[in-house]
Design a protein around this motif. Structure first.
Motif, mmCIF file in Angstrom:
data_model
loop_
_atom_site.group_PDB
_atom_site.id
_atom_site.type_symbol
_atom_site.label_atom_id
_atom_site.label_comp_id
_atom_site.label_asym_id
_atom_site.label_seq_id
_atom_site.Cartn_x
_atom_site.Cartn_y
_atom_site.Cartn_z
ATOM 1 N N LEU A 74 0.857 -1.183 0.000
ATOM 2 C CA LEU A 74 0.000 0.000 0.000
ATOM 3 C C LEU A 74 0.892 1.232 0.000
ATOM 4 C CD1 LEU A 74 -3.091 0.474 0.188
ATOM 5 C CD2 LEU A 74 -2.788 0.796 2.641
ATOM 6 N N LEU A 75 0.667 2.144 -0.958
ATOM 7 C CA LEU A 75 1.461 3.364 -1.055
ATOM 8 C C LEU A 75 0.545 4.588 -1.015
ATOM 9 C CD1 LEU A 75 3.997 2.461 -3.905
ATOM 10 C CD2 LEU A 75 4.347 2.319 -1.433
ATOM 11 N N PRO A 76 1.009 5.692 -0.409
ATOM 12 C CA PRO A 76 0.215 6.931 -0.445
ATOM 13 C C PRO A 76 -0.020 7.364 -1.888
ATOM 14 C CG PRO A 76 2.020 7.103 1.136
ATOM 15 C CD PRO A 76 2.260 5.848 0.356
ATOM 16 N N HIS A 77 -1.145 8.003 -2.124
ATOM 17 C CA HIS A 77 -1.469 8.430 -3.483
ATOM 18 C C HIS A 77 -0.469 9.472 -3.979
ATOM 19 C CE1 HIS A 77 -3.750 9.846 -6.944
ATOM 20 N NE2 HIS A 77 -4.491 8.763 -6.823
ATOM 21 N N ASP A 78 -0.151 9.395 -5.255
ATOM 22 C CA ASP A 78 0.828 10.314 -5.838
ATOM 23 C C ASP A 78 0.362 11.767 -5.792
ATOM 24 O OD1 ASP A 78 2.391 8.123 -6.398
ATOM 25 O OD2 ASP A 78 1.711 7.944 -8.481
ATOM 26 N N GLY A 79 -0.947 11.984 -5.722
ATOM 27 C CA GLY A 79 -1.472 13.350 -5.711
ATOM 28 C C GLY A 79 -1.551 13.977 -4.335
ATOM 29 N N THR A 80 -1.066 13.276 -3.307
ATOM 30 C CA THR A 80 -1.193 13.774 -1.935
ATOM 31 C C THR A 80 -0.471 15.098 -1.735
ATOM 32 O OG1 THR A 80 -1.438 11.540 -1.040
ATOM 33 C CG2 THR A 80 -0.707 13.254 0.479
ATOM 34 N N GLU A 81 0.784 15.170 -2.138
ATOM 35 C CA GLU A 81 1.575 16.376 -1.914
ATOM 36 C C GLU A 81 1.039 17.551 -2.726
ATOM 37 O OE1 GLU A 81 4.361 18.923 -0.362
ATOM 38 O OE2 GLU A 81 3.705 16.938 0.301
ATOM 39 N N ARG A 82 0.631 17.295 -3.954
ATOM 40 C CA ARG A 82 0.077 18.366 -4.789
ATOM 41 C C ARG A 82 -1.198 18.932 -4.167
ATOM 42 N NH1 ARG A 82 0.128 15.697 -8.960
ATOM 43 N NH2 ARG A 82 -2.023 14.934 -9.032
ATOM 44 N N GLU A 83 -2.048 18.063 -3.649
ATOM 45 C CA GLU A 83 -3.275 18.524 -2.995
ATOM 46 C C GLU A 83 -2.955 19.309 -1.732
ATOM 47 O OE1 GLU A 83 -7.381 16.303 -1.968
ATOM 48 O OE2 GLU A 83 -5.697 15.720 -0.686
ATOM 49 N N ARG A 84 -1.971 18.850 -0.975
ATOM 50 C CA ARG A 84 -1.609 19.546 0.262
ATOM 51 C C ARG A 84 -1.125 20.961 -0.029
ATOM 52 N NH1 ARG A 84 2.443 21.165 3.059
ATOM 53 N NH2 ARG A 84 3.929 20.451 1.471
ATOM 54 N N ARG A 85 -0.281 21.112 -1.055
ATOM 55 C CA ARG A 85 0.214 22.449 -1.405
ATOM 56 C C ARG A 85 -0.928 23.345 -1.877
ATOM 57 N NH1 ARG A 85 4.556 19.524 -3.989
ATOM 58 N NH2 ARG A 85 3.566 19.934 -6.006
ATOM 59 N N ARG A 86 -1.839 22.794 -2.657
ATOM 60 C CA ARG A 86 -2.968 23.577 -3.152
ATOM 61 C C ARG A 86 -3.884 24.011 -2.005
ATOM 62 N NH1 ARG A 86 -4.110 20.441 -7.057
ATOM 63 N NH2 ARG A 86 -5.637 19.150 -5.956
ATOM 64 N N ASN A 87 -4.132 23.116 -1.066
ATOM 65 C CA ASN A 87 -4.978 23.464 0.076
ATOM 66 C C ASN A 87 -4.298 24.481 0.986
ATOM 67 O OD1 ASN A 87 -6.888 21.714 -0.885
ATOM 68 N ND2 ASN A 87 -6.590 20.146 0.682
ATOM 69 N N ASP A 88 -2.982 24.349 1.167
ATOM 70 C CA ASP A 88 -2.253 25.323 1.985
ATOM 71 C C ASP A 88 -2.324 26.716 1.364
ATOM 72 O OD1 ASP A 88 -1.587 23.423 3.819
ATOM 73 O OD2 ASP A 88 0.481 23.143 3.130
ATOM 74 N N LEU A 89 -2.190 26.787 0.046
ATOM 75 C CA LEU A 89 -2.264 28.074 -0.638
ATOM 76 C C LEU A 89 -3.649 28.694 -0.475
ATOM 77 C CD1 LEU A 89 -1.055 30.223 -2.485
ATOM 78 C CD2 LEU A 89 -1.757 28.819 -4.456
ATOM 79 N N ALA A 90 -4.688 27.894 -0.641
ATOM 80 C CA ALA A 90 -6.055 28.402 -0.497
ATOM 81 C C ALA A 90 -6.312 28.877 0.931
ATOM 82 C CB ALA A 90 -7.052 27.314 -0.880
ATOM 83 N N THR A 91 -5.763 28.164 1.910
ATOM 84 C CA THR A 91 -5.946 28.551 3.311
ATOM 85 C C THR A 91 -5.247 29.872 3.607
ATOM 86 O OG1 THR A 91 -6.105 26.227 3.978
ATOM 87 C CG2 THR A 91 -5.598 27.829 5.692
ATOM 88 N N ARG A 92 -4.025 30.052 3.085
ATOM 89 C CA ARG A 92 -3.288 31.302 3.318
ATOM 90 C C ARG A 92 -3.973 32.479 2.630
ATOM 91 N NH1 ARG A 92 1.288 27.951 2.423
ATOM 92 N NH2 ARG A 92 1.470 28.768 0.291
ATOM 93 N N GLU A 93 -4.468 32.268 1.422
ATOM 94 C CA GLU A 93 -5.158 33.350 0.712
ATOM 95 C C GLU A 93 -6.432 33.753 1.445
ATOM 96 O OE1 GLU A 93 -5.745 31.812 -3.181
ATOM 97 O OE2 GLU A 93 -3.761 32.437 -3.910
#
Length: 224
Positions: free
Chosen positions: A125-144
């Motif tokens: 079982l491996l973490p999804h490849d899109g995990t880090e991309r989603e995290r960065r996108r959510n962090d940006l939306a939260t800061r904005e």
């Protein structure tokens, strides 16, 4: 007694005419992170329409009475919850995985993809490849949002998703992507169990067909 094959994912054990284990058919039906995201978006849009329709049907929708408004809002919340369940069920993806004594097969859009089970392999079982991309996108939306004095909490889909992977002779083969750790872990555990049972059966078959296994050894001239 509960069978090891009960529960999810649905699994069929195949027995040959001699009563020996021959294969397993594993049939996961799970959400992908994209499917979960689309299902939630659709149910939210339909829920908004349901709220508008509920308010519009009130006798005096411009100045609704509190009990009537509470009923309308409560019904809308329940409706959104039901719509989300239906939408997520509709977006589930079926995956067909077959394991037998010699091969592992997974059904793709272009047909069956086959792997030799006798080569080195394991299921992980491996973490999804899109995990880090989603995290960065959510962090940006939260800061904005914070910069404008708002507080937002973005939903997490890829961060809660995993790849069910066949590590085959040193290569990574993605079998399916699953939204939800528990669901993904149950699929890997089931595949590992089936593979272990087939390996044990293969050893028993090999012992029965190999005339040297269990034969009596005799000292030969010059033997140590």
């Amino acid at each position: 007694m509960k069978s090891p094959l009960d529960g999810r994912p649905p699994t069929l054990e195949l027995i040959d005419k001699d009563g020996r284990l021959s294969a397993f058919r594993v049939r996961p039906r799970e959400l992908t992170p994209l499917g979960a995201k689309l299902a939630d978006a659709i149910s939210s849009i339909l829920g908004l329409g349901l709220l508008v329709a509920s308010v519009a049907t009130l006798p005096d929708w411009r100045h609704p009475a509190l009990p009537e408004l509470a009923v309308a809002i409560g019904g809308t919340i329940a409706g959104i919850w039901i719509l989300r369940i239906i939408a997520r069920e509709a977006f589930r993806v079926n995956t067909r995985i077959d394991l037998d004594l010699e091969s592992i097969r997974v059904r793709r859009l272009r047909g069956w993809e086959r792997f030799d089970r006798r080569l080195e392999h394991r299921f992980v079982l491996l973490p999804h490849d899109g995990t880090e991309r989603e995290r960065r996108r959510n962090d940006l939306a939260t800061r904005e949002a914070s910069a404008h004095g708002h507080v937002v909490q973005k939903p997490v889909y890829y961060g809660d998703s995993f790849h069910v992977v066949l590590v085959y002779a040193g290569h990574r083969v993605d079998l399916l992507s699953v939204y939800g750790r528990k669901q993904a872990a149950s699929i890997v555990a089931r595949l590992q169990y089936c593979d272990q049972m087939l390996e044990q059966e293969a050893k028993r078959v090999g012992a029965r067909t190999n005339p040297h296994v269990g034969a009596e050894w005799h000292d030969s001239p010059g033997g140590i």
